[in-house]
Write a protein that holds these residues in place. Structure first.
Motif, PDB file in Angstrom:
ATOM      1  N   LYS A   1     -45.622  39.049  27.552  1.00 43.32           N
ATOM      2  CA  LYS A   1     -44.232  39.293  27.418  1.00 43.32           C
ATOM      3  C   LYS A   1     -43.671  37.983  27.398  1.00 43.32           C
ATOM      4  CE  LYS A   1     -45.036  43.545  28.060  1.00 43.32           C
ATOM      5  NZ  LYS A   1     -44.413  44.504  29.222  1.00 43.32           N
ATOM      6  N   VAL A   2     -44.159  36.925  26.841  1.00 42.62           N
ATOM      7  CA  VAL A   2     -43.550  35.690  26.730  1.00 42.62           C
ATOM      8  C   VAL A   2     -43.017  35.412  25.132  1.00 42.62           C
ATOM      9  CG1 VAL A   2     -43.855  33.007  26.505  1.00 42.62           C
ATOM     10  CG2 VAL A   2     -45.097  34.519  28.532  1.00 42.62           C
ATOM     11  N   PRO A   3     -41.702  35.132  25.191  1.00 43.90           N
ATOM     12  CA  PRO A   3     -41.273  34.940  23.528  1.00 43.90           C
ATOM     13  C   PRO A   3     -41.866  33.872  22.871  1.00 43.90           C
ATOM     14  CG  PRO A   3     -39.421  35.330  25.289  1.00 43.90           C
ATOM     15  CD  PRO A   3     -40.489  35.211  26.051  1.00 43.90           C
ATOM     16  N   ALA A   4     -41.471  33.604  21.476  1.00 47.66           N
ATOM     17  CA  ALA A   4     -41.793  32.593  20.682  1.00 47.66           C
ATOM     18  C   ALA A   4     -41.948  31.205  21.636  1.00 47.66           C
ATOM     19  CB  ALA A   4     -41.132  32.335  19.389  1.00 47.66           C
ATOM     20  N   ALA A   5     -42.689  30.445  21.054  1.00 47.63           N
ATOM     21  CA  ALA A   5     -42.978  29.191  21.774  1.00 47.63           C
ATOM     22  C   ALA A   5     -41.706  28.112  21.426  1.00 47.63           C
ATOM     23  CB  ALA A   5     -44.278  28.408  21.142  1.00 47.63           C
ATOM     24  N   MET A   6     -41.410  27.193  22.172  1.00 47.29           N
ATOM     25  CA  MET A   6     -40.529  26.180  22.247  1.00 47.29           C
ATOM     26  C   MET A   6     -40.978  25.007  22.777  1.00 47.29           C
ATOM     27  SD  MET A   6     -36.505  26.566  24.020  1.00 47.29           S
ATOM     28  CE  MET A   6     -36.003  28.029  23.130  1.00 47.29           C
ATOM     29  N   THR A   7     -40.696  23.943  22.032  1.00 48.48           N
ATOM     30  CA  THR A   7     -40.982  22.588  22.713  1.00 48.48           C
ATOM     31  C   THR A   7     -40.058  22.160  23.902  1.00 48.48           C
ATOM     32  OG1 THR A   7     -39.832  21.424  20.911  1.00 48.48           O
ATOM     33  CG2 THR A   7     -41.895  22.078  20.506  1.00 48.48           C
ATOM     34  N   LYS A   8     -40.311  21.133  24.299  1.00 49.49           N
ATOM     35  CA  LYS A   8     -39.477  20.541  25.420  1.00 49.49           C
ATOM     36  C   LYS A   8     -38.082  20.079  24.535  1.00 49.49           C
ATOM     37  CE  LYS A   8     -42.527  19.459  29.356  1.00 49.49           C
ATOM     38  NZ  LYS A   8     -42.861  18.279  29.932  1.00 49.49           N
ATOM     39  N   ALA A   9     -38.345  19.265  23.318  1.00 52.89           N
ATOM     40  CA  ALA A   9     -37.427  18.798  22.768  1.00 52.89           C
ATOM     41  C   ALA A   9     -36.344  19.801  22.222  1.00 52.89           C
ATOM     42  CB  ALA A   9     -37.761  18.069  21.381  1.00 52.89           C
ATOM     43  N   GLU A  10     -36.864  20.828  21.694  1.00 56.12           N
ATOM     44  CA  GLU A  10     -35.947  22.113  21.344  1.00 56.12           C
ATOM     45  C   GLU A  10     -35.309  22.687  22.727  1.00 56.12           C
ATOM     46  OE1 GLU A  10     -38.877  23.944  17.710  1.00 56.12           O
ATOM     47  OE2 GLU A  10     -38.919  24.778  19.679  1.00 56.12           O
ATOM     48  N   ALA A  11     -35.917  22.759  23.707  1.00 61.30           N
ATOM     49  CA  ALA A  11     -35.112  23.358  24.842  1.00 61.30           C
ATOM     50  C   ALA A  11     -34.183  22.377  25.331  1.00 61.30           C
ATOM     51  CB  ALA A  11     -36.137  23.541  26.061  1.00 61.30           C
ATOM     52  N   GLY A  12     -34.433  21.104  25.178  1.00 63.20           N
ATOM     53  CA  GLY A  12     -33.349  20.023  25.724  1.00 63.20           C
ATOM     54  C   GLY A  12     -32.413  19.957  24.749  1.00 63.20           C
ATOM     55  N   SER A  13     -32.500  20.187  23.211  1.00 62.83           N
ATOM     56  CA  SER A  13     -31.479  20.013  22.410  1.00 62.83           C
ATOM     57  C   SER A  13     -30.508  21.161  22.250  1.00 62.83           C
ATOM     58  CB  SER A  13     -32.062  20.022  20.872  1.00 62.83           C
ATOM     59  OG  SER A  13     -32.934  21.153  20.538  1.00 62.83           O
ATOM     60  N   ARG A  14     -31.031  22.530  22.583  1.00 71.39           N
ATOM     61  CA  ARG A  14     -30.272  23.743  22.959  1.00 71.39           C
ATOM     62  C   ARG A  14     -29.443  23.487  24.327  1.00 71.39           C
ATOM     63  NH1 ARG A  14     -32.692  29.693  23.858  1.00 71.39           N
ATOM     64  NH2 ARG A  14     -33.263  28.554  25.951  1.00 71.39           N
ATOM     65  N   ASP A  15     -29.977  22.950  25.183  1.00 68.67           N
ATOM     66  CA  ASP A  15     -28.993  22.686  26.172  1.00 68.67           C
ATOM     67  C   ASP A  15     -27.907  21.802  25.694  1.00 68.67           C
ATOM     68  OD1 ASP A  15     -30.874  24.214  27.978  1.00 68.67           O
ATOM     69  OD2 ASP A  15     -32.002  22.724  28.675  1.00 68.67           O
ATOM     70  N   GLU A  16     -28.210  20.617  25.334  1.00 70.50           N
ATOM     71  CA  GLU A  16     -27.242  19.743  24.882  1.00 70.50           C
ATOM     72  C   GLU A  16     -26.218  20.212  24.036  1.00 70.50           C
ATOM     73  OE1 GLU A  16     -25.311  16.240  24.867  1.00 70.50           O
ATOM     74  OE2 GLU A  16     -26.916  16.819  25.784  1.00 70.50           O
ATOM     75  N   ARG A  17     -26.878  21.223  22.825  1.00 73.03           N
ATOM     76  CA  ARG A  17     -25.779  21.969  22.017  1.00 73.03           C
ATOM     77  C   ARG A  17     -24.798  22.780  22.818  1.00 73.03           C
ATOM     78  NH1 ARG A  17     -29.301  23.652  19.193  1.00 73.03           N
ATOM     79  NH2 ARG A  17     -29.420  26.096  20.020  1.00 73.03           N
ATOM     80  N   GLU A  18     -25.337  23.471  23.879  1.00 67.11           N
ATOM     81  CA  GLU A  18     -24.589  24.469  24.631  1.00 67.11           C
ATOM     82  C   GLU A  18     -23.400  23.642  25.403  1.00 67.11           C
ATOM     83  OE1 GLU A  18     -27.008  27.138  26.644  1.00 67.11           O
ATOM     84  OE2 GLU A  18     -27.502  28.181  25.054  1.00 67.11           O
ATOM     85  N   LYS A  19     -24.198  22.623  26.002  1.00 63.33           N
ATOM     86  CA  LYS A  19     -22.914  21.753  26.724  1.00 63.33           C
ATOM     87  C   LYS A  19     -21.978  21.243  25.562  1.00 63.33           C
ATOM     88  CE  LYS A  19     -22.901  17.453  29.583  1.00 63.33           C
ATOM     89  NZ  LYS A  19     -23.637  16.474  30.187  1.00 63.33           N
ATOM     90  N   GLN A  20     -22.298  20.676  24.788  1.00 67.03           N
ATOM     91  CA  GLN A  20     -21.211  20.301  23.603  1.00 67.03           C
ATOM     92  C   GLN A  20     -20.254  21.292  23.129  1.00 67.03           C
ATOM     93  OE1 GLN A  20     -23.131  18.581  20.413  1.00 67.03           O
ATOM     94  NE2 GLN A  20     -23.907  16.893  21.497  1.00 67.03           N
ATOM     95  N   GLU A  21     -20.730  22.702  23.049  1.00 65.38           N
ATOM     96  CA  GLU A  21     -20.057  23.928  22.869  1.00 65.38           C
ATOM     97  C   GLU A  21     -19.060  24.203  23.949  1.00 65.38           C
ATOM     98  OE1 GLU A  21     -22.557  27.025  21.641  1.00 65.38           O
ATOM     99  OE2 GLU A  21     -23.325  26.209  19.907  1.00 65.38           O
ATOM    100  N   ALA A  22     -19.448  24.188  25.290  1.00 69.13           N
ATOM    101  CA  ALA A  22     -18.677  24.179  26.456  1.00 69.13           C
ATOM    102  C   ALA A  22     -17.629  23.120  26.623  1.00 69.13           C
ATOM    103  CB  ALA A  22     -19.513  24.239  27.534  1.00 69.13           C
TER     104      ALA A  22
END
Length: 645
Positions: free
Chosen positions: A545-566
Motif C-alpha cells: 500500500k506504499v504510493p509512488a516512489a519519491m527521492t529524498k531530494a523531492e521530499a526535501g524540495s516539497r517541504d521547502e516549497r510548502e514552507k515558502q507557500e506558508a
C-alpha cells in the motif's frame, strides 16, 4: 474456609498483636526444603532457586522473568525495568552469564560512593538512562572490565568483594514459615527472620518466641513539635529504629512495637506509633550524570564549577545534620530492640558509622539489620511502608516441592485464596529469550535509537521481521516496522526498511500493513523514499500500500516549497492586516478619544464622593484607619507648604 476464618484473614495480622485463633494454632513448617526455596524466591535471590521453579510463576503482566521478581503494581514494575539492577542483568544475559539477585547486585555496588536513589513513587518515571554516562551501572561495568583485563580472579580486591557478596548471600532464608489450620491447604504464614533478635533465632522453639513477643496495648505517647517524646527520659517500651540514606536523601524513624489502645474498647488500632521521625534532603548528586560530587572528584580530580562547590558543601552539611540527629536520638537508639539501616556506598556508611567523635551507630552492633526486601528512595512514607512490611504476617500458597509455585509478595493477609490453583505453563528458554528481545527492540524504537537497534539485530542474529512476544499483546504493532510507523518515527521507518531489510508487505492481525499505520506525512514519505532507494523489484510495493516512489531530494524540495507557500500566506495576511489598520485607524482613534473623555468625566467627582467610594465595603475599623492616614497626609502637606513659605 469458614466465614470466621475469612474475616480473620481479611485484616492485617500484626506480629506483636496476633489474634488467639492464629497464635494458638501456629506450628513451624516441617518441610524445610520447600520453605527455603519459597523464601528465597520471595526474597528475590534467583541464583539459588531450583531449575524446575526458576520462572514458572515469575512471568506475567506484573513480573520480571529475567530478575525473578514480581510486583504488586504496574508502576513498580515499570520502575524496575528502568533500574540499574534490571539493566545489569540484561548485560549479563547478553554476555551469556547468569543474572544476579538484588542482594548480590547491592553487594557489587557496595564499594561505589553513591547508592541507587530509587523513586519514592512513580512520579519520577522519566527516562534518565541516556543522560548519565557515569551512572552506578556504568561504573560497575567499567570496574568489572578492569578485573577481567587483570585476569587475576584470586588476587585483586574487587574479586574478593564479589566472592564475599556471594558467601554472605548463602545464609538463611529471610522468611520463616508456619502452618495453621485456619489457612487453606498448602497455605502458610510467613514471618521475616530480620525482626527476631540473635537470641530469638538461637531458640529452637520459634513458636514460643513469637508468643513471647505479643505486647499489651499502650497509650500513644505525647510528642513535641519535632516529633520526639515530651518526656525527658527516653521511651522505655519496645521500639525499633529504621533509617535509609542515599542520593542526598535521608530518612529516619523510631517506631513503637506496642499496639495502640483505643478508648472504651479492647479493640486495637494497629496503626504504628511513631516516636520520632525526621527527613533531610541535600543537593549532592550530579543530576543526569550519576554519582556524588566527592566520587567524581576522587575519579576525575576536583571540579571548580559553582554547582560542584554547592554539592561539596551540601555533602558536608548532610553529614553534620545526620550525625546531630543521631546524637539527639541517642536515648531512643540505645534502648531500641533492633536497628534497620540501608546505607549503600562508602560515603553513606561513613556518615552513619564513622568513625567520628560521639559516634552513635556502630558496625559491630548485634541489633543491626538490613531490609530483607527491595526499598525505594529514602522518605518517611517508604520507612512506614517498610515497617508495615516487616511487622505483618504474610500468607502464601506453597505447593509441594515437585510443583512449587510462589504467589507474588504481599504486605498483608489476602482475603480468600483458592485451594486448587492451576500451575502456570512453564516458559521454555526460547520463549524467555523472545520476551527479552521484544522488550529491548521495542525500547530502541520508542527512543529512536536506530544505530543501537541495527547493532542489536546484528549481534543477536535477529531479522528485522522478528515478531514480538507475546503475540496476543502485540497484535496492533507486531514487528519493528509496524511499531515505528505507529510511532510516526520517520527516521526509524526509513532505517528499518533500507538498512534493516524489513518486509513492508507483512500485515498485523488487523490486516493492515505498516504503511497504513503511519499517522503523519513524514512517516509516509519515509516509505516512499525507501521505495525509491530499494527499487521497484525489492518488494511488492502495491501490496504494501506504499504510493509512488519519491527521492529524498523531492521530499526535501516539497517541504521547502510548502514552507515558502506558508511564508507567503503569512506575508499576505500581514499586508492585509496593515491595510485594514491604515483604513480603520482614524475610526479607532476617534473611538479611543471618546472612551477617554467618558473616563475623564467619570473621574470628575467631588472629594467627598471619592472618599465615600474609597471607604465603600470596608469595616468600621478599616475606615477609621483609612481616615487617620488621610488626615496624617493632609497635615504633612500643610506642614510642607508652611515650610516652603
Amino acid at each position: 474456609m469458614s466465614k470466621p476464618q475469612e474475616d480473620l484473614l481479611r485484616r492485617p495480622l500484626y506480629v506483636y498483636d496476633l489474634p488467639p485463633q492464629v497464635l494458638d494454632t501456629l506450628t513451624l513448617k516441617a518441610d524445610t526444603d520447600a520453605s527455603i526455596v519459597a523464601s528465597e524466591e520471595l526474597s528475590r535471590t534467583p541464583r539459588d532457586v531450583s531449575p524446575g521453579a526458576s520462572s514458572e510463576n515469575l512471568v506475567g503482566s506484573q513480573s520480571c522473568s529475567l530478575c525473578s521478581l514480581t510486583f504488586p503494581t504496574v508502576q513498580e514494575q515499570r520502575s524496575h525495568l528502568k533500574s540499574d539492577f534490571h539493566n545489569y542483568n540484561l548485560k549479563q544475559k547478553l554476555r551469556g552469564q547468569k543474572p544476579v539477585s538484588e542482594t548480590e547486585f547491592e553487594k557489587l555496588v557496595g564499594n561505589l560512593d553513591e547508592s541507587l536513589s530509587g523513586s519514592d513513587s512513580e512520579d519520577t518515571e522519566e527516562d534518565e538512562d541516556d543522560g548519565r554516562p557515569e551512572s552506578t551501572l556504568t561504573a560497575l561495568l567499567k570496574r568489572q572490565a578492569k578485573i577481567a583485563d587483570k585476569n587475576n580472579p584470586g588476587g585483586d580486591e574487587e574479586n574478593g568483594d564479589e566472592e564475599d557478596a556471594k558467601r554472605s548471600n548463602r545464609g538463611k532464608p529471610p522468611l520463616i514459615w508456619f502452618s495453621s489450620p485456619v489457612l487453606p491447604e498448602n497455605n502458610y504464614f510467613g514471618l521475616y527472620r530480620a525482626i527476631l533478635t540473635g537470641e530469638d533465632q538461637r531458640d529452637s522453639d520459634l513458636v514460643h518466641v513469637l508468643r513471647k513477643k505479643q505486647l499489651e496495648p499502650v497509650p500513644v505517647p505525647k510528642l513535641n513539635k519535632d516529633g520526639t517524646p515530651t518526656a525527658t527520659a527516653p521511651y522505655k517500651g519496645p521500639h525499633i529504629f529504621l533509617c535509609m540514606i542515599g542520593g542526598g536523601h535521608f530518612a529516619a524513624m523510631v517506631v513503637s512495637l506496642a499496639p495502640r489502645a483505643t478508648k472504651g474498647s479492647v479493640t486495637m488500632n494497629r496503626e504504628a506509633t511513631v516516636l520520632a521521625h525526621k527527613t533531610f534532603h541535600r543537593y549532592t548528586t550530579r543530576r543526569k550524570q550519576g554519582g556524588s560530587q566527592s566520587a567524581n572528584d576522587n575519579a576525575k580530580g576536583t571540579a571548580h564549577s559553582a554547582g560542584s562547590g554547592l554539592r561539596r558543601y551540601n555533602e558536608q552539611a548532610l553529614v553534620q545534620d545526620v550525625r546531630a540527629l543521631l546524637e539527639d536520638w541517642k536515648g531512643l537508639l540505645d534502648t531500641a530492640d533492633l536497628l534497620f539501616v540501608r546505607a549503600t556506598g562508602a560515603t553513606n556508611r561513613r556518615t552513619l558509622f564513622g568513625p567520628y567523635d560521639g559516634q552513635v551507630l556502630r558496625h559491630n552492633d548485634t541489633r543491626l539489620r538490613g531490609f530483607p526486601f527491595s526499598t525505594r528512595r529514602a522518605t518517611q512514607n517508604e520507612l512506614m511502608r517498610s515497617f508495615i512490611e516487616l511487622t505483618r504476617l504474610k500468607v502464601r500458597e506453597i505447593d509441594p516441592p515437585q510443583e512449587l509455585t510462589v504467589e507474588p509478595q504481599q504486605t498483608s493477609a489476602p482475603t480468600k485464596q483458592s485451594t486448587q490453583k492451576a500451575a502456570k505453563p512453564k516458559l521454555s528458554e526460547e520463549q524467555e529469550t523472545a520476551l527479552l528481545h521484544t522488550s529491548q527492540l521495542q525500547a530502541f524504537v520508542r527512543r529512536s535509537k536506530l544505530p543501537a537497534l541495527l547493532s542489536y539485530l546484528k549481534n543477536n542474529q535477529i531479522g528485522a521481521d522478528f515478531e514480538f512476544q507475546p503475540s496476543d499483546q502485540n497484535y496492533h504493532a507486531p514487528r519493528l516496522l509496524h511499531l515505528a510507523a505507529a510511532q510516526n518515527a520517520a527516521p526509524m521507518v526509513l532505517g528499518i526498511l533500507s538498512r534493516g531489510g524489513a518486509d513492508p508487505t507483512l500485515k498485523n492481525r488487523e490486516g493492515k500493513t505498516a504503511f497504513e499505520l503511519s499517522g503523519d506525512r513524514s512517516s509516509r514519505d519515509a516509505f516512499r523514499v525507501a521505495r525509491s532507494e530499494l527499487g521497484e523489484d525489492k518488494w511488492d510495493w502495491e501490496a504494501a500500500k506504499v504510493p509512488a516512489a519519491m527521492t529524498k531530494a523531492e521530499a526535501g524540495s516539497r517541504d521547502e516549497r510548502e514552507k515558502q507557500e506558508a511564508d507567503k500566506k503569512e506575508a499576505d495576511r500581514r499586508k492585509a492586516e496593515e491595510e485594514r489598520l491604515r483604513v480603520e485607524g482614524p475610526k479607532v482613534a476617534e473611538s479611543k478619544k471618546a472612551k477617554a473623555n467618558a473616563l475623564a468625566a467619570g473621574l470628575m467627582k467631588t472629594p467627598q464622593e471619592r472618599r465615600e467610594e474609597e471607604a465603600r465595603g470596608l469595616t468600621p475599623e478599616m475606615r477609621m484607619k483609612l481616615e487617620r492616614e488621610r488626615r496624617a497626609r493632609a497635615a504633612e502637606e500643610r506642614l510642607r507648604k508652611m515650610q516652603g513659605k
